[in-house]
Scaffold this active site. Sequence first.
Site, PDB file in Angstrom:
ATOM      1  N   HIS A 136       0.829  -1.209   0.000  1.00  0.00           N
ATOM      2  CA  HIS A 136       0.000   0.000   0.000  1.00  0.00           C
ATOM      3  C   HIS A 136       0.865   1.262   0.000  1.00  0.00           C
ATOM      4  O   HIS A 136       0.653   2.176  -0.804  1.00  0.00           O
ATOM      5  CB  HIS A 136      -0.941   0.031   1.202  1.00  0.00           C
ATOM      6  CG  HIS A 136      -1.528   1.391   1.439  1.00  0.00           C
ATOM      7  ND1 HIS A 136      -2.579   1.888   0.697  1.00  0.00           N
ATOM      8  CD2 HIS A 136      -1.156   2.386   2.276  1.00  0.00           C
ATOM      9  CE1 HIS A 136      -2.833   3.132   1.096  1.00  0.00           C
ATOM     10  NE2 HIS A 136      -1.991   3.461   2.031  1.00  0.00           N
ATOM     11  N   GLU A 190      -5.658   9.538   0.490  1.00  0.00           N
ATOM     12  CA  GLU A 190      -5.986   8.105   0.525  1.00  0.00           C
ATOM     13  C   GLU A 190      -7.064   7.697  -0.480  1.00  0.00           C
ATOM     14  O   GLU A 190      -6.951   6.660  -1.118  1.00  0.00           O
ATOM     15  CB  GLU A 190      -6.415   7.672   1.944  1.00  0.00           C
ATOM     16  CG  GLU A 190      -5.293   7.714   2.972  1.00  0.00           C
ATOM     17  CD  GLU A 190      -4.150   6.734   2.711  1.00  0.00           C
ATOM     18  OE1 GLU A 190      -4.281   5.869   1.824  1.00  0.00           O
ATOM     19  OE2 GLU A 190      -3.108   6.868   3.377  1.00  0.00           O
ATOM     20  N   SER A 209      -4.087   1.096  -4.502  1.00  0.00           N
ATOM     21  CA  SER A 209      -3.504  -0.161  -4.025  1.00  0.00           C
ATOM     22  C   SER A 209      -4.573  -1.218  -3.761  1.00  0.00           C
ATOM     23  O   SER A 209      -4.266  -2.281  -3.243  1.00  0.00           O
ATOM     24  CB  SER A 209      -2.662   0.081  -2.769  1.00  0.00           C
ATOM     25  OG  SER A 209      -3.469   0.562  -1.715  1.00  0.00           O
TER      26      SER A 209
HETATM   27 FE    FE Z   1      -1.870   5.366   2.963  1.00  0.00          FE
END
Ligand code: FE
Length: 280
Positions: A136, A190, A209
């Site tokens: 990630h 994010e 991710s």
């Molecule tokens: Fe992150």
Amino acid sequence: MAVKPVIYGQSDRPPRGDYAQAREDYTCDQQHSTYTAQDHSTYARLYARQQALLPGLACQGFIDSLPLLGATDTIPRFEDINARLLPATGWQLVGVPGLIPEVPFFTLLSERKFPVTNWIRTPAEFDYIVEPDLFHDLFGHVPLLFDASYADHIQAYGKGALKAHALEHGPAQITGAVEMLSRLYWYTIEFGLLREGGQCRAYGAGILSSSGELAHSIRSPEPARLPLQTPADLLHCMASRYKIDTYQNPYFVIDSFDALLALTAPDFTPYYRQLQVAAA
Ligand code: FE
Ligand code: PHE
């Protein structure tokens, strides 16, 4: 010097990383030689699957910079990436044992040091892991650190978050300032979307991710995709609670990293005060 581990959300699980290895600033060596053949293979398989999903879903800057991570069939060495990243935008990667507390995290960002978890998920967690792991952190966050505006924004965020922390814990006592800013981080860094040629594309690391959320965030009719352009949008974003273990709803959409940089440049103190009053 051992530091205390940090656990994501409420959890019975023991912390994953080896916090005994961490320095006072919570950084640690990558310890590349300790990765097993299985670790390298997990990375290679995650990378291949995710890269194949990117066209039409990830923003162009991410796709263009991804090859700068280097090795794709083994876990890259942070120092090899740093040899390219430092000259490009002045950022460097530092190893961490996992999640670290707020102030050390913000401090690293303010110094243009990006913390990357030094362990990778197990094969059983191939499709989903709640807490951030090496895949990630590296695949999701690092390619865009080669973009000058994105890179500047992350540093500004780190400095702004230290300021928010001081406002909250100093004489001003603005409650919730750090939480408001962490929501902005969540909905941008994010899980942010970017408008590109009239289409939504992902730039948030949590989306980039994730094998499932990448297509969901762009194509599903389900989630709201709200603009993040005006100070009113920004306040709405910072007032929106989020969930860490489901696909997001809503998503917030920016026009460019320059626009995000400009939107977040003003002093946030009046915003925090306004939201504090609204929450009371
Ligand atoms: Fe992150
Ligand atoms: N400009 C904000 C402040 O002065 C800090 C900030 C920068 C917040 C970048 C988010 C992103 O408080």
